[in-house]
Design a protein around this motif. Structure first.
Motif, mmCIF file in Angstrom:
data_model
loop_
_atom_site.group_PDB
_atom_site.id
_atom_site.type_symbol
_atom_site.label_atom_id
_atom_site.label_comp_id
_atom_site.label_asym_id
_atom_site.label_seq_id
_atom_site.Cartn_x
_atom_site.Cartn_y
_atom_site.Cartn_z
ATOM 1 N N GLU A 122 28.710 31.964 69.163
ATOM 2 C CA GLU A 122 29.584 31.473 70.234
ATOM 3 C C GLU A 122 29.917 32.615 71.184
ATOM 4 O O GLU A 122 29.926 32.342 72.400
ATOM 5 C CB GLU A 122 30.715 30.737 69.965
ATOM 6 C CG GLU A 122 31.232 29.838 70.873
ATOM 7 C CD GLU A 122 32.357 29.235 70.661
ATOM 8 O OE1 GLU A 122 33.629 28.902 71.096
ATOM 9 O OE2 GLU A 122 32.356 28.453 69.512
ATOM 10 N N LYS A 123 30.132 33.533 70.718
ATOM 11 C CA LYS A 123 30.613 34.829 71.729
ATOM 12 C C LYS A 123 29.425 35.540 72.029
ATOM 13 O O LYS A 123 29.735 36.497 72.690
ATOM 14 C CB LYS A 123 31.731 35.510 70.952
ATOM 15 C CG LYS A 123 32.830 34.683 70.585
ATOM 16 C CD LYS A 123 34.076 34.408 71.599
ATOM 17 C CE LYS A 123 35.222 33.913 71.072
ATOM 18 N NZ LYS A 123 35.813 33.377 72.207
ATOM 19 N N ARG A 124 28.334 35.786 71.485
ATOM 20 C CA ARG A 124 27.240 36.579 71.725
ATOM 21 C C ARG A 124 26.483 36.146 72.968
ATOM 22 O O ARG A 124 26.181 34.760 73.130
ATOM 23 C CB ARG A 124 26.302 36.655 70.493
ATOM 24 C CG ARG A 124 27.021 37.328 69.323
ATOM 25 C CD ARG A 124 26.073 37.841 68.308
ATOM 26 N NE ARG A 124 24.752 37.029 68.160
ATOM 27 C CZ ARG A 124 24.330 36.599 67.189
ATOM 28 N NH1 ARG A 124 24.991 36.754 65.839
ATOM 29 N NH2 ARG A 124 23.243 35.778 66.900
ATOM 30 N N PRO A 125 26.109 36.844 74.029
ATOM 31 C CA PRO A 125 25.171 36.646 74.931
ATOM 32 C C PRO A 125 23.969 36.236 74.653
ATOM 33 O O PRO A 125 23.260 36.545 73.914
ATOM 34 C CB PRO A 125 25.137 37.867 75.825
ATOM 35 C CG PRO A 125 25.533 39.043 74.806
ATOM 36 C CD PRO A 125 26.405 38.500 73.840
ATOM 37 N N GLY A 126 23.595 35.022 75.544
ATOM 38 C CA GLY A 126 21.981 34.705 75.404
ATOM 39 C C GLY A 126 22.194 33.113 75.226
ATOM 40 O O GLY A 126 23.084 32.481 75.387
ATOM 41 N N ALA A 127 20.895 32.714 75.149
ATOM 42 C CA ALA A 127 21.014 31.057 74.695
ATOM 43 C C ALA A 127 21.477 30.771 73.288
ATOM 44 O O ALA A 127 21.297 31.446 72.470
ATOM 45 C CB ALA A 127 19.481 30.716 75.047
ATOM 46 N N ARG A 128 22.415 29.722 73.547
ATOM 47 C CA ARG A 128 22.896 29.317 71.983
ATOM 48 C C ARG A 128 22.401 27.756 71.664
ATOM 49 O O ARG A 128 22.421 26.855 72.549
ATOM 50 C CB ARG A 128 24.531 29.443 72.261
ATOM 51 C CG ARG A 128 25.024 28.917 70.678
ATOM 52 C CD ARG A 128 26.803 29.411 71.104
ATOM 53 N NE ARG A 128 27.236 28.190 71.723
ATOM 54 C CZ ARG A 128 27.903 28.089 72.694
ATOM 55 N NH1 ARG A 128 28.343 29.480 73.105
ATOM 56 N NH2 ARG A 128 28.483 27.167 73.285
ATOM 57 N N VAL A 129 21.851 27.657 70.726
ATOM 58 C CA VAL A 129 20.936 26.376 70.355
ATOM 59 C C VAL A 129 21.964 25.734 69.185
ATOM 60 O O VAL A 129 22.275 26.357 68.321
ATOM 61 C CB VAL A 129 19.604 26.523 70.084
ATOM 62 C CG1 VAL A 129 18.870 25.255 69.574
ATOM 63 C CG2 VAL A 129 19.156 27.209 71.234
ATOM 64 N N HIS A 130 22.083 24.622 69.429
ATOM 65 C CA HIS A 130 22.611 23.626 68.281
ATOM 66 C C HIS A 130 22.541 22.393 68.065
ATOM 67 O O HIS A 130 22.171 21.813 69.057
ATOM 68 C CB HIS A 130 24.257 24.019 68.335
ATOM 69 C CG HIS A 130 25.083 23.359 69.334
ATOM 70 N ND1 HIS A 130 25.149 23.677 70.665
ATOM 71 C CD2 HIS A 130 25.758 22.003 69.338
ATOM 72 C CE1 HIS A 130 25.885 22.761 71.206
ATOM 73 N NE2 HIS A 130 26.150 21.544 70.487
ATOM 74 N N VAL A 131 22.622 21.942 66.888
ATOM 75 C CA VAL A 131 22.334 20.439 66.609
ATOM 76 C C VAL A 131 23.525 19.515 66.655
ATOM 77 O O VAL A 131 24.581 20.161 65.813
ATOM 78 C CB VAL A 131 21.627 20.380 65.200
ATOM 79 C CG1 VAL A 131 21.450 18.861 64.797
ATOM 80 C CG2 VAL A 131 20.113 20.964 65.347
#
Length: 140
Positions: free
Chosen positions: A48-57
């Motif tokens: 959640e805090k790391r830069p970039g694309a965050r993918v979740h189901v």
């Protein structure tokens, strides 16, 4: 005193969630192939805090695979701190405008990249999901 009740939406079946897990893995693979940093937000609490694309189901019946862009903490925290202090919505501070522009453009770029790769992409309700996009399927 009674306990508060939260009316959560019904959960999807295990089979549907398994299909979404597979789709989320494919989304991650494709975004990584383009060179973008990507993390599974539902499998890694630090994503959640790391830069970039965050993918979740999302495990709910109306859920799916969601993709959100996260900026580096320096930009994100600066913008959100200003927002929390209160801003003039007619003339927001430049860093807040920049942060918002980055999120909008990255959402558009992620949508276009995934659509180009054959994924079916939709923009969910902006009031409920912020800057996330939703991946609803894959067309080989």
């Amino acid at each position: 005193m009674t306990e508060p009740e939260f009316d959560l939406p019904p959960k999807a079946s295990p089979e549907v969630v398994a299909e979404r897990e597979t789709l989320a893995d494919e989304v991650c693979r494709e975004l990584a192939r383009t060179g973008l940093p990507v993390h599974r937000g539902d499998l890694d609490d630090s994503a959640e805090k790391r830069p970039g694309a965050r993918v979740h189901v999302a495990p709910f019946v109306d859920g799916g695979v969601c993709v959100n862009w996260t900026t580096d903490a320096e930009l994100r925290d600066t913008a959100l701190d200003l927002f929390a202090r209160g801003i003039d919505y007619a003339d927001p501070p430049p860093v807040l405008r920049h942060y918002n522009n980055v999120l909008q453009r990255m959402r558009a770029a992620l949508s276009e990249i995934l659509a180009s790769a054959g994924f079916e992409v939709a923009e969910p309700d902006r009031h409920g999901h912020g800057s996330m996009i939703q991946v609803t399927g894959f067309r080989p």
